[in-house]
Design a protein around this motif. Structure first.
Motif, mmCIF file in Angstrom:
data_model
loop_
_atom_site.group_PDB
_atom_site.id
_atom_site.type_symbol
_atom_site.label_atom_id
_atom_site.label_comp_id
_atom_site.label_asym_id
_atom_site.label_seq_id
_atom_site.Cartn_x
_atom_site.Cartn_y
_atom_site.Cartn_z
ATOM 1 N N PRO A 91 63.487 60.037 89.997
ATOM 2 C CA PRO A 91 64.173 59.279 91.040
ATOM 3 C C PRO A 91 65.687 59.527 91.126
ATOM 4 N N TYR A 92 66.187 60.511 90.395
ATOM 5 C CA TYR A 92 67.620 60.802 90.506
ATOM 6 C C TYR A 92 67.833 61.828 91.607
ATOM 7 N N GLU A 93 69.097 62.142 91.864
ATOM 8 C CA GLU A 93 69.363 63.066 92.956
ATOM 9 C C GLU A 93 70.167 64.265 92.486
ATOM 10 N N GLY A 130 62.279 58.770 99.213
ATOM 11 C CA GLY A 130 63.268 57.848 98.674
ATOM 12 C C GLY A 130 62.698 57.108 97.490
ATOM 13 N N SER A 143 73.948 60.808 99.122
ATOM 14 C CA SER A 143 73.368 59.678 98.403
ATOM 15 C C SER A 143 74.101 58.367 98.691
ATOM 16 N N ARG A 182 64.539 65.992 91.119
ATOM 17 C CA ARG A 182 64.722 65.250 89.862
ATOM 18 C C ARG A 182 64.406 63.773 90.070
ATOM 19 N N ASP A 230 77.252 65.322 99.544
ATOM 20 C CA ASP A 230 76.247 64.461 98.942
ATOM 21 C C ASP A 230 75.950 63.323 99.911
#
Lengths: 346, 314
Positions: free
Chosen positions: A317-319, A50, A201, A315, A199
């Motif tokens: 800290p992106y998702e 995370g 997220s 990617r 997703d």
């Protein structure tokens, strides 16, 4: 005819796992435990992936902020992944047994598309509707779509292996195009895209708990497992065994539709999962549903955990949405499966 | 069988374009007659095109251009089929010719309407080839890598075409003043993050993105170097929000752009992780008007509105 013998020996040759199980039967429990431990390990890894700093030393030191993050964000996400993975895989398995076809799952027969259409209808007509109501409407639509598929299937003169999924995909396509049309008309295409790509997220404490419903549904599927096996053999056969074919089919229909609707409303569509996991399990362990359900659940949870971990790290800290990772991995695995099946028949 | 249908359709289209012509006549007639015959050479994103000065029938697919034209007291005669925000509400009227969607031109309708000029931008840019066969077509896309300069350039071209250059300069000067004011404020306002909410999920946009005006032009510093290329942002988690801890959070609510609940973004952001950010603590979660930012974009009126929204949150 020698075909069954041939295919069995071929399967045993290709699959060491099958051979191992045949020679030492009791070891299957050991394998199941080992599998559970492995999925448990994946879950632990998932807990420590995370953007925020949640490390073991911080947790051991009793850092309240780290513990908050664990309870607010990490545990819910990992649980949601496991619950959705388990349920969708088992729903695929039930569906495949009901229609006796290996290439069928909720997202290839219009169930998921119907659920999505349901959410879209509520979003347009009653944008402020509570989530339970959205889910309810999605479930009703999913039921309708799946029932339509079964009804069309019942009318097909021949049920060959490829015709069934083709009919399902066509039906899903028709429902999907209706959905797209209305999404386009109400400028909801982007929102629709978010629903259609699973997703995790957005999962936080308080936003995934509905998925516990699918845990209950999956358990119900496990308990009724033998009935689906029998029902898949046909109405006459089932009736001869003194069971109510229609009632069993209805139960399966409700289970699959509810699972799909809940998963789509909470995390979005999870493609391929219900297709490849039951196929892998059947290749490894044969077609006894009661025995296949725990394996399917385990593989399903493990597969989604892996995909979600990849999606979160690739990617950083992106998702990358789990649905996208799963499409890439899933398509590859599915293709490999198909090629393998053809080789065996050749 | 086919011919009668075609005849009927053709007659209908002719009628429709006649209506459109008479409708626009009132607004642009005076200017159009004064400059009839003159042309001006416009260099744009996809080449150089000879454009009639003060064209009589103007079609555009871009709401930013439409907004600029409104600011300059002009009217377009053909616009895309969409739900127009309040500032452009008159184009919701069925009497205004509709020329397809924002992305997909309806070539038959456009051809029947005989426009003198077609203005496109990014969304319809790929149709440039076909459209320029119908009428002089220019691509006034704003380059989001250098939004302000690019926007000024495009506005200047509109000024040339419609012979209203002084008006454009005045408006651009007013925008410059607003930018200077906002910049003075943003220097001490801490770090900002732009996100879009859609279907319960978050996407982050950085400098050089479609909402990059906030960072690139107004000088709000960024919390992270988000390298979103083009129109799409990066998918993020709530933990990303908490860890990067923006002092100001700019929110584009994609789901409310479509006239559903305007509280969609509020519901998505109402959680413990967002509550722990400086932006939430200091009440600096700024809800941007999604029509202005997502639909309309760079236009002479709308750019002022966007700057005002950011400045109000600083």
């Amino acid at each position: 005819m020698s075909a069954p013998v041939l295919s069995r020996s071929a399967a045993a040759e290709q699959d060491p796992a099958v051979a191992v199980r045949r020679s030492k039967k009791p070891s299957e429990t050991t394998w199941l435990i080992a599998g559970t431990v492995l999925v448990g390990l994946l879950a632990v890894v998932s807990l420590f992936v995370g953007v925020s700093d949640v490390s073991l030393p911080r947790l051991l030191a009793g850092d309240p902020e780290a513990w908050d993050l664990v309870w607010i964000s990490r545990v819910p996400r990992t649980l949601a992944v496991i619950l959705a993975g388990t349920a969708v895989a088992v729903a695929g398995l039930i569906m495949q047994l009901m229609v006796r076809n290996r290439f069928v799952e909720p997202s290839t027969v219009g169930t998921v598309e119907s659920a999505t259409l349901g959410i879209l209808v509520v979003t347009v007509l009653l944008p402020a509707a509570p989530i339970m109501m959205k889910m309810g409407v999605a479930s009703v639509f999913a039921l309708g779509g799946t029932a339509l598929f079964l009804a069309v299937l019942g009318r097909l003169p021949a049920r060959n292996t490829l015709l069934v999924p083709i009919v399902g995909i066509m039906l899903g396509g028709v429902i999907g195009s209706v959905t797209t049309f209305f999404a386009y008309k109400y400028d909801l295409l982007q929102t629709l895209g978010n629903w259609m790509i699973g997703d995790f997220s957005g999962v936080l404490r308080g936003r995934y708990e509905l998925l516990w419903i699918v845990a209950a549904l999956t358990l119900a599927g496990y308990l009724a497992a033998d009935r689906f096996t029998v029902a898949g053999l046909g109405a006459d056969f089932t009736t001869n065994l003194g069971m109510n074919h229609k009632a069993i089919m209805r139960l399966g229909l409700v289970l699959v539709s509810l699972i799909s609707a809940v998963v789509v409303t909470t995390v979005g569509a999870v493609p391929f999962l219900g297709l490849i996991v039951p196929n892998i399990v059947s290749l490894l362990f044969g077609d006894n549903l009661r025995r296949a359900v725990p394996w399917t659940a385990l593989f399903g949870a493990g597969f989604v955990l892996v995909c979600d971990i990849i999606g979160r790290t690739i990617r950083f800290p992106y998702e990358v949405p789990v649905g996208m990772v799963m499409s890439v991995l899933g398509a590859t695995i599915f293709l490999a499966l198909l090629l393998r099946t053809r080789k065996r028949h050749a | 069988m086919k011919t009668p249908v075609r005849v009927v359709l053709g007659a209908f289209a002719a009628g429709a374009s006649l209506l459109a012509l008479t409708a626009c006549g009132g607004s642009t007639e005076a200017g159009a007659q004064a400059d009839s015959g003159k042309t001006v050479s416009i260099t744009h994103a996809q080449g150089t095109t000879e454009v009639p000065v003060n064209p009589e029938t103007v079609y555009t697919f871009d709401l930013g251009v439409l907004d600029s034209m409104t600011a300059l007291g002009l009217e377009a005669d053909g616009v895309p089929e969409t739900k127009y925000p309040e500032s452009l509400a008159k184009y919701n009227d069925a009497a205004v010719a509709k020329i397809g969607s924002m992305k997909e031109p309806d070539f038959e309708a456009i051809s029947n309407g005989n426009p003198d000029l077609i203005i496109i931008t990014g969304r319809a840019a790929s149709s440039y080839g076909e459209l320029s066969k119908i009428a002089p077509t220019i691509d006034l896309s704003v380059d989001i890598k250098k939004p302000l300069d690019s926007f000024k350039e495009q506005a200047g071209k509109l000024g040339q075409i419609f012979d209203v250059e002084t008006k454009v300069d005045e408006q651009l000067a007013a925008i410059d003043t607003k930018i200077a004011d906002a910049k003075a404020k943003s220097a001490n306002a801490g770090k900002g993050l732009i996100i879009m909410t859609s279907g319960g999920e978050l996407t982050a946009y950085g400098a050089g993105s479609r909402f990059g005006l906030i960072h690139d032009v107004l000088g709000v510093s960024t919390v992270a170097d988000i390298k979103s290329e083009g129109a799409h942002g990066e998918s993020i988690s709530f933990e990303f929000l908490k860890t990067n801890n923006p002092d100001t959070l700019y929110v584009v609510d994609r789901d409310s752009a479509m006239g559903t609940s305007g509280d969609a973004a509020k519901a998505v952001l109402d959680n413990e992780l967002v509550a722990s950010t400086n932006a939430a603590k200091n009440n600096k979660i700024v809800n941007l008007d999604s029509n202005a930012w997502y639909m309309v974009g760079y236009g002479l009126n709308n750019t002022e509105k966007m700057i005002d929204e950011v400045a109000a949150g600083l």
